[in-house]
Design an enzyme around this catalytic site. Structure first.
Site, PDB file in Angstrom:
ATOM      1  N   TYR A   1       1.972   4.758   1.789  1.00 23.27           N
ATOM      2  CA  TYR A   1       1.786   5.355   3.138  1.00 23.27           C
ATOM      3  C   TYR A   1       0.757   6.101   3.152  1.00 23.27           C
ATOM      4  O   TYR A   1       0.299   6.763   2.317  1.00 23.27           O
ATOM      5  CB  TYR A   1       3.160   6.276   3.366  1.00 23.27           C
ATOM      6  CG  TYR A   1       4.442   5.424   3.278  1.00 23.27           C
ATOM      7  CD1 TYR A   1       4.608   4.301   4.110  1.00 23.27           C
ATOM      8  CD2 TYR A   1       5.335   5.695   2.326  1.00 23.27           C
ATOM      9  CE1 TYR A   1       5.902   3.834   4.106  1.00 23.27           C
ATOM     10  CE2 TYR A   1       6.626   4.980   2.122  1.00 23.27           C
ATOM     11  CZ  TYR A   1       6.853   4.070   3.284  1.00 23.27           C
ATOM     12  OH  TYR A   1       7.978   3.301   3.256  1.00 23.27           O
TER      13      TYR A   1
ATOM     14  N   HIS B   1       9.940  -9.093   4.660  1.00 24.21           N
ATOM     15  CA  HIS B   1       9.736  -7.839   4.467  1.00 24.21           C
ATOM     16  C   HIS B   1      10.787  -7.020   5.191  1.00 24.21           C
ATOM     17  O   HIS B   1      10.996  -7.458   6.389  1.00 24.21           O
ATOM     18  CB  HIS B   1       8.117  -7.440   4.933  1.00 24.21           C
ATOM     19  CG  HIS B   1       7.850  -6.375   4.552  1.00 24.21           C
ATOM     20  ND1 HIS B   1       8.373  -4.942   5.112  1.00 24.21           N
ATOM     21  CD2 HIS B   1       7.311  -5.859   3.483  1.00 24.21           C
ATOM     22  CE1 HIS B   1       7.775  -4.107   4.635  1.00 24.21           C
ATOM     23  NE2 HIS B   1       7.074  -4.495   3.470  1.00 24.21           N
TER      24      HIS B   1
ATOM     25  N   PHE C   1       7.808   2.397  -0.979  1.00 23.84           N
ATOM     26  CA  PHE C   1       8.748   2.392  -0.004  1.00 23.84           C
ATOM     27  C   PHE C   1       9.428   3.711   0.102  1.00 23.84           C
ATOM     28  O   PHE C   1      10.052   4.183   0.995  1.00 23.84           O
ATOM     29  CB  PHE C   1       9.922   1.573  -0.209  1.00 23.84           C
ATOM     30  CG  PHE C   1       9.406   0.313   0.083  1.00 23.84           C
ATOM     31  CD1 PHE C   1       9.505  -0.289   1.227  1.00 23.84           C
ATOM     32  CD2 PHE C   1       9.272  -0.900  -1.179  1.00 23.84           C
ATOM     33  CE1 PHE C   1       9.028  -1.609   1.293  1.00 23.84           C
ATOM     34  CE2 PHE C   1       8.959  -2.209  -0.958  1.00 23.84           C
ATOM     35  CZ  PHE C   1       8.773  -2.575   0.521  1.00 23.84           C
TER      36      PHE C   1
ATOM     37  N   ASP D   1       0.881  -1.364   0.018  1.00 22.93           N
ATOM     38  CA  ASP D   1      -0.052  -0.080   0.104  1.00 22.93           C
ATOM     39  C   ASP D   1       1.062   1.344  -0.018  1.00 22.93           C
ATOM     40  O   ASP D   1       1.958   1.000   0.507  1.00 22.93           O
ATOM     41  CB  ASP D   1      -0.933   0.062   1.119  1.00 22.93           C
ATOM     42  CG  ASP D   1      -2.273  -0.489   1.180  1.00 22.93           C
ATOM     43  OD1 ASP D   1      -2.488  -1.242  -0.060  1.00 22.93           O
ATOM     44  OD2 ASP D   1      -3.019  -0.436   2.269  1.00 22.93           O
TER      45      ASP D   1
END
Length: 230
Positions: A67, A196, A78, A65
Protein backbone atom coordinates in the site's frame (compact mmCIF):
# COMPACT_ATOMS: atom_id res chain seq x y z
CA UNK A 1 25.96 -8.52 -0.19
CA UNK A 2 24.78 -8.76 3.42
CA UNK A 3 21.00 -8.53 3.69
CA UNK A 4 19.16 -8.43 7.02
CA UNK A 5 16.66 -11.23 6.53
CA UNK A 6 15.65 -14.30 8.53
CA UNK A 7 18.56 -16.81 8.44
CA UNK A 8 16.78 -19.66 6.67
CA UNK A 9 15.76 -17.34 3.86
CA UNK A 10 19.27 -15.93 3.69
CA UNK A 11 20.55 -19.46 3.15
CA UNK A 12 18.14 -20.20 0.31
CA UNK A 13 18.36 -16.79 -1.37
CA UNK A 14 22.05 -16.06 -0.93
CA UNK A 15 22.67 -16.49 -4.63
CA UNK A 16 20.17 -13.74 -5.44
CA UNK A 17 21.85 -11.28 -3.08
CA UNK A 18 25.11 -11.76 -4.97
CA UNK A 19 23.66 -10.95 -8.40
CA UNK A 20 24.13 -7.66 -10.20
CA UNK A 21 20.41 -6.91 -10.40
CA UNK A 22 20.10 -7.07 -6.62
CA UNK A 23 22.98 -4.64 -6.14
CA UNK A 24 21.27 -2.25 -8.56
CA UNK A 25 17.94 -2.74 -6.77
CA UNK A 26 19.54 -2.04 -3.40
CA UNK A 27 21.11 1.16 -4.67
CA UNK A 28 17.80 2.31 -6.13
CA UNK A 29 15.83 1.58 -2.95
CA UNK A 30 18.38 3.30 -0.71
CA UNK A 31 18.26 6.38 -2.93
CA UNK A 32 14.47 6.42 -2.82
CA UNK A 33 14.39 6.24 0.98
CA UNK A 34 16.97 9.03 1.19
CA UNK A 35 15.21 11.38 -1.19
CA UNK A 36 11.54 10.91 -0.22
CA UNK A 37 8.95 8.91 1.66
CA UNK A 38 8.87 5.21 0.85
CA UNK A 39 6.78 2.38 2.32
CA UNK A 40 7.05 0.21 4.29
CA UNK A 41 9.51 1.33 6.94
CA UNK A 42 12.98 -0.09 6.15
CA UNK A 43 12.81 -2.51 9.07
CA UNK A 44 9.66 -4.05 7.56
CA UNK A 45 10.83 -4.64 3.99
CA UNK A 46 11.53 -8.32 4.72
CA UNK A 47 8.98 -8.69 7.53
CA UNK A 48 7.01 -11.41 5.73
CA UNK A 49 10.16 -13.53 5.64
CA UNK A 50 11.18 -12.73 9.21
CA UNK A 51 7.82 -13.93 10.56
CA UNK A 52 7.68 -17.05 8.39
CA UNK A 53 10.94 -19.03 8.04
CA UNK A 54 11.54 -20.98 4.84
CA UNK A 55 11.12 -24.46 6.35
CA UNK A 56 7.87 -23.53 8.11
CA UNK A 57 5.92 -22.02 5.21
CA UNK A 58 2.57 -23.75 4.70
CA UNK A 59 0.61 -21.24 2.61
CA UNK A 60 1.74 -18.48 0.24
CA UNK A 61 -0.63 -15.59 -0.52
CA UNK A 62 0.71 -13.47 -3.34
CA UNK A 63 0.05 -9.74 -3.60
CA UNK A 64 1.46 -7.14 -5.97
CA UNK A 65 2.57 -3.81 -4.42
CA UNK A 66 2.67 -2.56 -0.83
CA UNK A 67 0.00 0.00 0.00
CA UNK A 68 1.26 3.49 -0.78
CA UNK A 69 -0.76 5.50 1.76
CA UNK A 70 0.20 6.76 5.21
CA UNK A 71 0.16 4.15 8.01
CA UNK A 72 -0.74 1.30 5.66
CA UNK A 73 2.12 -0.88 4.36
CA UNK A 74 3.72 -3.02 7.06
CA UNK A 75 5.60 -5.67 5.08
CA UNK A 76 2.76 -8.19 4.81
CA UNK A 77 0.70 -8.45 1.62
CA UNK A 78 -2.91 -7.25 1.99
CA UNK A 79 -2.30 -6.23 5.63
CA UNK A 80 -2.21 -2.93 7.49
CA UNK A 81 -1.37 -2.14 11.10
CA UNK A 82 -4.04 -2.45 13.74
CA UNK A 83 -6.00 0.77 14.15
CA UNK A 84 -5.72 1.57 10.43
CA UNK A 85 -8.84 1.36 8.28
CA UNK A 86 -9.13 -2.10 6.73
CA UNK A 87 -8.59 -1.79 2.96
CA UNK A 88 -11.44 -2.88 0.65
CA UNK A 89 -9.63 -5.96 -0.69
CA UNK A 90 -8.97 -7.23 2.83
CA UNK A 91 -12.58 -6.54 3.79
CA UNK A 92 -13.60 -8.79 0.91
CA UNK A 93 -11.11 -11.45 1.98
CA UNK A 94 -12.69 -11.43 5.43
CA UNK A 95 -16.16 -11.72 3.91
CA UNK A 96 -15.10 -14.78 1.92
CA UNK A 97 -13.51 -16.35 5.00
CA UNK A 98 -16.72 -15.94 6.96
CA UNK A 99 -18.80 -17.30 4.09
CA UNK A 100 -16.42 -20.22 3.60
CA UNK A 101 -16.01 -21.02 7.27
CA UNK A 102 -19.35 -19.58 8.34
CA UNK A 103 -20.55 -22.31 10.68
CA UNK A 104 -17.48 -21.95 12.84
CA UNK A 105 -17.68 -18.17 12.69
CA UNK A 106 -21.22 -18.28 14.02
CA UNK A 107 -20.48 -20.85 16.71
CA UNK A 108 -17.51 -18.84 18.01
CA UNK A 109 -19.19 -15.44 17.57
CA UNK A 110 -16.33 -14.13 15.46
CA UNK A 111 -16.36 -10.40 14.74
CA UNK A 112 -17.92 -9.36 11.43
CA UNK A 113 -15.54 -7.88 8.83
CA UNK A 114 -16.26 -4.28 9.83
CA UNK A 115 -14.95 -5.04 13.32
CA UNK A 116 -11.80 -6.84 12.29
CA UNK A 117 -8.27 -5.51 12.44
CA UNK A 118 -6.21 -5.27 9.28
CA UNK A 119 -3.21 -6.71 11.11
CA UNK A 120 -2.45 -10.15 9.63
CA UNK A 121 0.48 -10.96 11.89
CA UNK A 122 -1.58 -13.82 13.30
CA UNK A 123 -1.57 -15.48 9.86
CA UNK A 124 2.15 -14.96 9.34
CA UNK A 125 2.84 -16.53 12.73
CA UNK A 126 0.89 -19.59 11.58
CA UNK A 127 3.28 -19.99 8.63
CA UNK A 128 1.39 -18.05 5.98
CA UNK A 129 3.84 -16.16 3.76
CA UNK A 130 2.12 -12.89 2.79
CA UNK A 131 4.35 -12.03 -0.15
CA UNK A 132 4.13 -8.94 -2.31
CA UNK A 133 5.80 -9.17 -5.73
CA UNK A 134 7.32 -5.73 -5.12
CA UNK A 135 8.50 -5.05 -1.59
CA UNK A 136 8.70 -1.24 -1.57
CA UNK A 137 6.80 1.69 -3.08
CA UNK A 138 7.08 5.47 -3.19
CA UNK A 139 4.43 7.24 -1.11
CA UNK A 140 1.23 7.96 -3.03
CA UNK A 141 2.70 6.53 -6.24
CA UNK A 142 1.33 3.06 -6.99
CA UNK A 143 3.70 0.83 -8.93
CA UNK A 144 6.60 3.24 -8.58
CA UNK A 145 9.09 0.50 -7.63
CA UNK A 146 7.98 -2.03 -10.22
CA UNK A 147 10.49 -3.30 -12.79
CA UNK A 148 13.46 -2.31 -10.61
CA UNK A 149 14.42 -5.85 -9.61
CA UNK A 150 11.96 -6.81 -6.90
CA UNK A 151 9.97 -9.03 -9.28
CA UNK A 152 13.10 -11.02 -10.15
CA UNK A 153 13.82 -11.47 -6.46
CA UNK A 154 10.30 -12.62 -5.57
CA UNK A 155 10.26 -14.94 -8.59
CA UNK A 156 13.31 -16.57 -7.01
CA UNK A 157 11.42 -16.87 -3.72
CA UNK A 158 8.53 -18.66 -5.41
CA UNK A 159 10.91 -20.86 -7.39
CA UNK A 160 12.82 -21.88 -4.26
CA UNK A 161 9.61 -22.81 -2.44
CA UNK A 162 8.28 -24.72 -5.43
CA UNK A 163 11.49 -26.68 -5.99
CA UNK A 164 12.75 -27.22 -2.45
CA UNK A 165 9.52 -27.71 -0.51
CA UNK A 166 6.47 -29.93 -1.03
CA UNK A 167 2.86 -29.84 0.08
CA UNK A 168 2.45 -26.05 0.09
CA UNK A 169 -0.68 -24.10 -0.79
CA UNK A 170 -0.32 -21.13 -3.14
CA UNK A 171 -3.22 -18.67 -3.37
CA UNK A 172 -3.06 -16.68 -6.60
CA UNK A 173 -5.68 -13.94 -6.86
CA UNK A 174 -5.96 -11.96 -10.08
CA UNK A 175 -4.20 -12.24 -13.42
CA UNK A 176 -0.94 -10.77 -12.15
CA UNK A 177 -0.59 -13.35 -9.38
CA UNK A 178 -1.65 -16.18 -11.71
CA UNK A 179 1.05 -15.22 -14.22
CA UNK A 180 3.69 -14.91 -11.50
CA UNK A 181 2.83 -18.36 -10.17
CA UNK A 182 2.59 -20.05 -13.55
CA UNK A 183 5.74 -22.13 -13.02
CA UNK A 184 4.86 -23.56 -9.61
CA UNK A 185 5.14 -27.36 -9.68
CA UNK A 186 1.51 -28.40 -9.34
CA UNK A 187 2.46 -32.03 -8.93
CA UNK A 188 3.98 -31.11 -5.55
CA UNK A 189 1.78 -28.24 -4.38
CA UNK A 190 -1.84 -27.07 -4.33
CA UNK A 191 -2.35 -23.95 -6.45
CA UNK A 192 -5.62 -22.10 -5.88
CA UNK A 193 -6.58 -19.42 -8.40
CA UNK A 194 -9.38 -16.84 -8.33
CA UNK A 195 -10.09 -13.26 -9.40
CA UNK A 196 -8.57 -10.53 -7.24
CA UNK A 197 -10.54 -9.57 -4.08
CA UNK A 198 -10.60 -5.93 -5.19
CA UNK A 199 -14.10 -4.37 -5.33
CA UNK A 200 -13.69 -4.21 -9.12
CA UNK A 201 -13.39 -7.98 -9.57
CA UNK A 202 -14.47 -9.69 -6.37
CA UNK A 203 -17.93 -10.64 -7.63
CA UNK A 204 -16.52 -12.39 -10.71
CA UNK A 205 -15.36 -15.42 -8.79
CA UNK A 206 -13.44 -14.51 -5.65
CA UNK A 207 -16.60 -14.69 -3.58
CA UNK A 208 -17.41 -18.37 -3.35
CA UNK A 209 -13.90 -19.61 -4.20
CA UNK A 210 -13.63 -21.31 -0.78
CA UNK A 211 -9.85 -21.11 -0.86
CA UNK A 212 -9.53 -21.05 2.90
CA UNK A 213 -11.34 -24.31 3.57
CA UNK A 214 -9.64 -25.91 0.56
CA UNK A 215 -6.25 -24.87 1.92
CA UNK A 216 -7.00 -26.30 5.34
CA UNK A 217 -8.34 -29.56 3.94
CA UNK A 218 -5.14 -29.95 1.90
CA UNK A 219 -2.93 -29.20 4.91
CA UNK A 220 -4.76 -31.76 7.03
CA UNK A 221 -4.31 -34.44 4.34
CA UNK A 222 -0.59 -33.66 4.47
CA UNK A 223 -0.48 -34.02 8.25
CA UNK A 224 -0.13 -30.29 8.84
CA UNK A 225 -2.05 -28.17 11.34
CA UNK A 226 -4.70 -26.12 9.51
CA UNK A 227 -4.62 -22.31 9.59
CA UNK A 228 -6.94 -20.46 11.96
CA UNK A 229 -8.16 -17.92 9.40
CA UNK A 230 -10.82 -16.57 11.73
Amino acid sequence: MQVKIEPSWEKHLKGEFEKEYFAELTAFVKKEYKEGKVYPAPKNIFRAFDLCPFEKVKVVILGQDPYHGERQANGLAFAVDGGTRVPPSLQNIYKEIESDLGDRAKSEEVLRPAGRSGDLTRWAEQDVLLLNATLTVRAHSAGSHQEKGWEQFTDAVIRALSEERAGLVFMLWGNYAKAKGAHIDRSKHLVLEAPHPSPFSVASGFFGCKHFSKANDYLVTHNETPIDWL
